[in-house]
Write a protein that holds these residues in place. Structure first.
Motif, PDB file in Angstrom:
ATOM      1  N   LYS A   1     -19.907 -30.975 -15.754  1.00  0.00           N
ATOM      2  CA  LYS A   1     -19.435 -32.313 -16.068  1.00  0.00           C
ATOM      3  C   LYS A   1     -18.643 -32.879 -14.906  1.00  0.00           C
ATOM      4  CE  LYS A   1     -15.586 -30.673 -18.920  1.00  0.00           C
ATOM      5  NZ  LYS A   1     -14.900 -30.778 -20.211  1.00  0.00           N
ATOM      6  N   VAL A   2     -18.571 -34.203 -14.870  1.00  0.00           N
ATOM      7  CA  VAL A   2     -17.848 -34.859 -13.785  1.00  0.00           C
ATOM      8  C   VAL A   2     -16.370 -34.863 -14.168  1.00  0.00           C
ATOM      9  CG1 VAL A   2     -17.604 -36.962 -12.430  1.00  0.00           C
ATOM     10  CG2 VAL A   2     -19.868 -36.264 -13.254  1.00  0.00           C
TER      11      VAL A   2
ATOM     12  N   SER B   1     -21.852 -34.980 -10.175  1.00  0.00           N
ATOM     13  CA  SER B   1     -22.450 -36.184 -10.746  1.00  0.00           C
ATOM     14  C   SER B   1     -23.826 -36.413 -10.147  1.00  0.00           C
ATOM     15  CB  SER B   1     -21.556 -37.394 -10.447  1.00  0.00           C
ATOM     16  OG  SER B   1     -22.197 -38.612 -10.800  1.00  0.00           O
TER      17      SER B   1
ATOM     18  N   ALA C   1     -22.354 -39.637  -4.720  1.00  0.00           N
ATOM     19  CA  ALA C   1     -22.142 -39.017  -6.028  1.00  0.00           C
ATOM     20  C   ALA C   1     -20.889 -38.149  -5.982  1.00  0.00           C
ATOM     21  CB  ALA C   1     -23.342 -38.160  -6.399  1.00  0.00           C
TER      22      ALA C   1
ATOM     23  N   ALA D   1     -19.916 -40.388 -16.247  1.00  0.00           N
ATOM     24  CA  ALA D   1     -21.077 -40.431 -15.356  1.00  0.00           C
ATOM     25  C   ALA D   1     -22.069 -39.340 -15.769  1.00  0.00           C
ATOM     26  CB  ALA D   1     -20.636 -40.203 -13.913  1.00  0.00           C
ATOM     27  N   LYS D   2     -23.344 -39.604 -15.485  1.00  0.00           N
ATOM     28  CA  LYS D   2     -24.364 -38.596 -15.768  1.00  0.00           C
ATOM     29  C   LYS D   2     -24.125 -37.384 -14.856  1.00  0.00           C
ATOM     30  CE  LYS D   2     -29.262 -37.802 -16.134  1.00  0.00           C
ATOM     31  NZ  LYS D   2     -30.513 -38.038 -15.419  1.00  0.00           N
ATOM     32  N   ALA D   3     -24.043 -36.212 -15.463  1.00  0.00           N
ATOM     33  CA  ALA D   3     -23.678 -35.027 -14.683  1.00  0.00           C
ATOM     34  C   ALA D   3     -24.896 -34.184 -14.344  1.00  0.00           C
ATOM     35  CB  ALA D   3     -22.673 -34.183 -15.450  1.00  0.00           C
TER      36      ALA D   3
ATOM     37  N   ASP E   1     -24.993 -39.606 -10.876  1.00  0.00           N
ATOM     38  CA  ASP E   1     -24.780 -41.045 -10.680  1.00  0.00           C
ATOM     39  C   ASP E   1     -24.025 -41.294  -9.374  1.00  0.00           C
ATOM     40  OD1 ASP E   1     -25.997 -41.726 -13.045  1.00  0.00           O
ATOM     41  OD2 ASP E   1     -24.140 -42.046 -14.174  1.00  0.00           O
TER      42      ASP E   1
END
Lengths: 359, 359
Positions: B315-316, A150, A146, B308-310, A152
């Motif tokens: 946040k990414v 993230s 990741a 991407a899911k953070a 993900d």
């Protein structure tokens, strides 16, 4: 642990590659690359993966007789289509092209698409040493990591290898995943039922965890640096650079589209490129200053570090020292394999009707 | 904090460089490079260092009118002698040569000797973006960092910068020291009398310490990864690679022989090369696949990561996001300087009889 000689394992691997349709020559090249991992002590990337390559072939994701070709070229760069060949061989072809270009122009750089796992990056970088060149090898890999902040998983363990020759000192060989810990080390802890140290893994919410099972429960490996306070954004940058050089340069897949090594995971839908990607580079050692000058200063650099004052009971190592010592020792005394690996290999022996390993 | 416009600081810096003998053109180039650090929020590497450059000039370690020349060359590589010019300008000349070579051959690589501090590595890498190329910039620096298991300081913070253009997305710009923490962050903690986090520093025996004073008592900064269990040997590899590419390739100094930036520290005896070293690279974006294809996949890469899911409340980020936002904001609202920096600059104003900064 059972101990086997290099020759016995070499013949075994080569026989399996031939059984799945490799030419004599490519079986030889693939075996040399794969077994170098075991020799150098990176057991997770060597013969233990042989049955994984066979399963890729069974899933028709590995072409035993690839027609590799250069699909794009400038004087110092090329893009190679690996035709789904085994990365172990495809990357060697790419390095050969890089070295040819370096011979003429000082440097050569080859991006590779449509490949798969190439073993240890260090093997391919070290090919350049045979021609007294500096070698560089990068590859992207199954998404397990990741990026900072993230949850993900978008990056592989994306290794960087650089091999630099010296004169009388052994070469400098850096070869490392851009994560805090290698996946292989986690597998060992998991097998023993032990926890991982702080900073190797995060859970499905992105919190650092010591649970080695986290990878199977939506968690991820962490980039080198572990967390933001300790520079994980730098490890993320490194992993990202390897992904872009290997995947975006070449026309391979990148980010979460990189196909998994294990054949039981299905391929990502809507691929953005072909297979996985590598990036190989070669630099002539006389590209920037006369050869003898370069080599003698590399010796001097290496000695300055080797002779540095060390922490109590430790010594300062040069990248490649441990692997070189392991290689020397295992060539003499043999390569230890875990019983589970021997059993797995003997299943292959039965399947392909070749001589099993004694155990 | 006092806030100054970009223009006011630009004119100030340029006037100082002219006073110490720079040509108009080189004063302009040096000012652009130096002030870019402040714009991008890397305050430790910007105008706060101006008086340091002046002291180097006073110590006759900085030549205001260098005759830079290529002393070694292949079609894709060159070695540039910076003639003790300011790194801020010398590295720009080197990147220009690298880009010319890349124009013809796909890639260009320039090693630099006989230079000194070049500001932020990112500035030089980003020069390539102006020609729609990928830029790479490395430099070695004053030894402050101990390799894994060493108590001796043999490496600088040795940054790596890589700038990669995209199509409609802003470029990817990685620029990071190969240490766990930047030296600038430690200076800030030290000024506040606060401790450093675990993993940034070691003491004179090589034990990890939180004492920011450790650097002055025989301690050292730690490579990215902090300790062996968290991959500090990988950070050591990275710092070592930067040192070899910058110092050993070029014929500059390396390891503990790299001259310190601060003029009050004497030069190492028995230098192994000339000045400090840099390494600059340029890659044409159509070196590996057609330009439009490359750029659109870079956009896709960037979006995959940005979306991407953070982790909760985070946040990414894409490398370069924070610096680009800071640059935008500071161009509009001005650049904040600490009172001590303003006072230091106004001492220069008095010395050189130029208009002081209002405070």
């Amino acid at each position: 642990m059972h101990i086997f000689s290099y020759e016995i394992l070499f013949n075994f691997i080569q026989a399996v590659f031939i059984k799945i349709g490799f030419s004599e020559k490519e079986a030889l090249l693939a075996t040399e690359a794969l077994l170098k991992a075991d020799l150098r002590g990176i057991d997770s990337h060597g013969i233990a993966r042989l049955s994984g390559y066979v399963r890729l072939w069974e899933a028709k994701r590995l072409n035993p007789q690839p027609q590799m070709k250069i699909i794009y070229e400038t004087p110092t760069t090329a893009t190679l289509d690996g035709d789904s060949g085994v990365g172990l061989v495809v990357a060697q072809k790419a390095m050969e092209i890089a070295m040819q270009k370096a011979e003429t122009y000082g440097t050569g750089w080859v991006a590779v698409q449509n490949s798969n796992h190439f073993g240890i990056a260090g093997y391919h970088a070290m090919l350049a040493l045979q021609k007294n060149m500096i070698g560089i090898a990068l590859t992207n890999a199954s998404p397990l990591v990741a990026p900072t902040f993230s949850v993900d998983r978008l990056l592989g363990t994306n290794p960087i290898a650089v091999a630099i020759p010296a004169q009388t000192e052994p070469p400098f060989v850096a070869d490392f995943a851009t994560t805090t810990a290698a996946n292989g080390k986690l597998e060992i802890l998991e097998r023993k039922g032990e926890n991982a140290p702080w900073g190797w893994l995060q859970d499905a919410e992105g919190n650092i965890t010591t649970d080695t099972q986290a990878r199977k429960k939506g968690g991820a490996l962490l980039p080198l640096g572990s967390d933001y306070e300790h520079g994980s954004h730098k490890g993320y940058c490194l992993g990202a650079l390897v992904d872009i050089f290997s995947g975006v340069f070449s026309g391979a897949n990148y980010a979460s589209w990189v196909p998994p090594f294990v054949s039981y995971l299905s391929l990502p839908t809507n691929p953005v490129g072909k297979g996985i990607g590598h990036f190989l580079g070669a630099i002539r050692i006389d590209a920037f200053r006369p050869k003898e000058e370069f080599l003698s200063h590399m010796d001097n650099w290496i000695r300055a570090f080797r002779n540095a004052k060390a922490v109590k009971d430790k010594k300062v190592l040069i990248p490649g020292d441990i692997e070189r010592e392991t290689e020397k020792e295992r060539l003499q005394s043999g390569i230890p394999l875990m019983p589970s690996v021997v059993a797995d290999l003997n299943n292959l022996a039965e399947k392909f009707q070749i001589d099993p390993l004694a155990n």
